[in-house]
Design an enzyme around this catalytic site. Structure first.
Site, PDB file in Angstrom:
ATOM      1  CB  SER A 266      -0.910   0.018   1.226  1.00 45.60           C
ATOM      2  OG  SER A 266      -1.544   1.278   1.346  1.00 45.60           O
TER       3      SER A 266
ATOM      4  CG  HIS B 224      -9.531   0.066  -0.298  1.00 43.61           C
ATOM      5  ND1 HIS B 224      -8.982  -0.123   0.956  1.00 43.61           N
ATOM      6  CD2 HIS B 224     -10.882   0.017  -0.115  1.00 43.61           C
ATOM      7  CE1 HIS B 224      -9.945  -0.273   1.842  1.00 43.61           C
ATOM      8  NE2 HIS B 224     -11.103  -0.183   1.216  1.00 43.61           N
TER       9      HIS B 224
ATOM     10  CG  MET C 256     -11.308   2.990   2.385  1.00 43.83           C
ATOM     11  SD  MET C 256      -9.960   2.920   3.594  1.00 43.83           S
ATOM     12  CE  MET C 256      -8.562   3.111   2.483  1.00 43.83           C
TER      13      MET C 256
ATOM     14  CG  MET D  98     -11.492  -2.742   5.323  1.00 43.26           C
ATOM     15  SD  MET D  98      -9.872  -2.288   4.642  1.00 43.26           S
ATOM     16  CE  MET D  98      -9.137  -1.391   6.019  1.00 43.26           C
TER      17      MET D  98
ATOM     18  N   GLY E   2      -8.925   3.946   7.476  1.00 43.37           N
ATOM     19  CA  GLY E   2      -8.650   5.367   7.624  1.00 43.37           C
ATOM     20  C   GLY E   2      -7.273   5.706   8.131  1.00 43.37           C
ATOM     21  CG  PHE E   3      -6.237   6.415  11.185  1.00 41.23           C
ATOM     22  CD1 PHE E   3      -5.719   7.698  11.230  1.00 41.23           C
ATOM     23  CD2 PHE E   3      -7.577   6.228  11.476  1.00 41.23           C
ATOM     24  CE1 PHE E   3      -6.519   8.770  11.568  1.00 41.23           C
ATOM     25  CE2 PHE E   3      -8.386   7.304  11.805  1.00 41.23           C
ATOM     26  CZ  PHE E   3      -7.860   8.582  11.850  1.00 41.23           C
ATOM     27  N   GLY E   4      -3.083   4.060   8.794  1.00 37.54           N
ATOM     28  CA  GLY E   4      -2.112   2.990   8.638  1.00 37.54           C
ATOM     29  C   GLY E   4      -1.524   2.589   9.977  1.00 37.54           C
TER      30      GLY E   4
ATOM     31  N   GLY F  88      -2.812  -4.650   9.367  1.00 37.76           N
ATOM     32  CA  GLY F  88      -2.044  -5.432  10.328  1.00 37.76           C
ATOM     33  C   GLY F  88      -1.396  -6.663   9.760  1.00 37.76           C
TER      34      GLY F  88
END
Length: 217
Positions: free
Chosen positions: A7, A65, A67, A136, A141-143, A176
């Protein structure tokens, strides 16, 4: 076949082309592009212009992707920019079937993404119409978030549904993914793995990608 999709959300955008080249040379299979609108998720990232730029930097498939709310309004722009795969969130689409058909009619692979709290039933009725499902395993929204362990049961359930409805379906997991989680994810039935910070925050991209592929088989 195991698919590793780094990503670029975690890449260094001052040298984005070089970063994409580096993961391609390191054995990546797809390039994952996370698009956030600040509404469906809190953060804002980038739009079709980054897809267009990425297309110039690599021959790898671009996995976009979305979002975002009402993705159908901007999907044509991402298709024009060069997206090869586009996933939309089941939670964001009022008319999910119509949105999927919009993608497929442009000869682009279509996927549906599911947030951690969204049940597998949300995609069961459309499973035979899509090319992949994106699970997901963190909140979008956050890495850099920690893997949600209950995602394993969701993947297993989707894998069982896949065998009945669409054996060629790709189950992709985002969130993750690392050397501690990838084997369990693979054993549950996933074959496509999105990894951001695990790859781009390491000094040796090839080593990280190779380790994921070694463990996911």
């Amino acid at each position: 076949m195991t698919i590793i999709a780094p990503s670029i959300l975690s890449a260094d955008f001052t040298i984005l082309g070089q970063e994409i080249n580096a993961v391609e040379n390191g054995g990546a299979d797809w390039i994952h592009i996370d698009v956030m609108d600040g509404q469906f998720v809190p953060n804002i990232t980038y739009g079709p212009i980054i897809v267009k730029a990425s297309k110039k930097a690599t021959n790898l498939p671009l996995d976009v992707h979305l979002m975002i709310k009402t993705p159908e309004l901007i999907i044509p722009d991402f298709i024009k920019a060069g997206a090869d795969f586009i996933s939309v969130h089941a939670e964001a689409c009022t008319h999910l079937h119509r949105t999927i058909q919009m993608i497929k009619n442009a000869n682009v692979k279509a996927g549906v993404a599911l947030n951690p709290a969204t049940p597998t039933e949300a995609v069961e009725w459309i499973m035979d119409e899509i090319d992949f499902i994106l699970v997901m395993s963190v909140n979008p929204g956050f890495g850099g978030q920690k893997f949600i362990k209950s995602s394993i049961k969701k993947i297993e359930k989707l894998a069982a549904m896949k065998e009945k409805k669409n054996p060629d379906l790709i189950i992709q997991v985002d969130g993750g993914v690392n050397e501690k989680t990838v084997q369990d994810i693979f054993n549950a039935g996933a074959t496509s793995f999105v990894a951001g910070s695990y790859i781009f925050n390491a000094p040796d991209y090839k080593k990280q990608i190779s380790l994921l592929k070694e463990l996911a088989k």
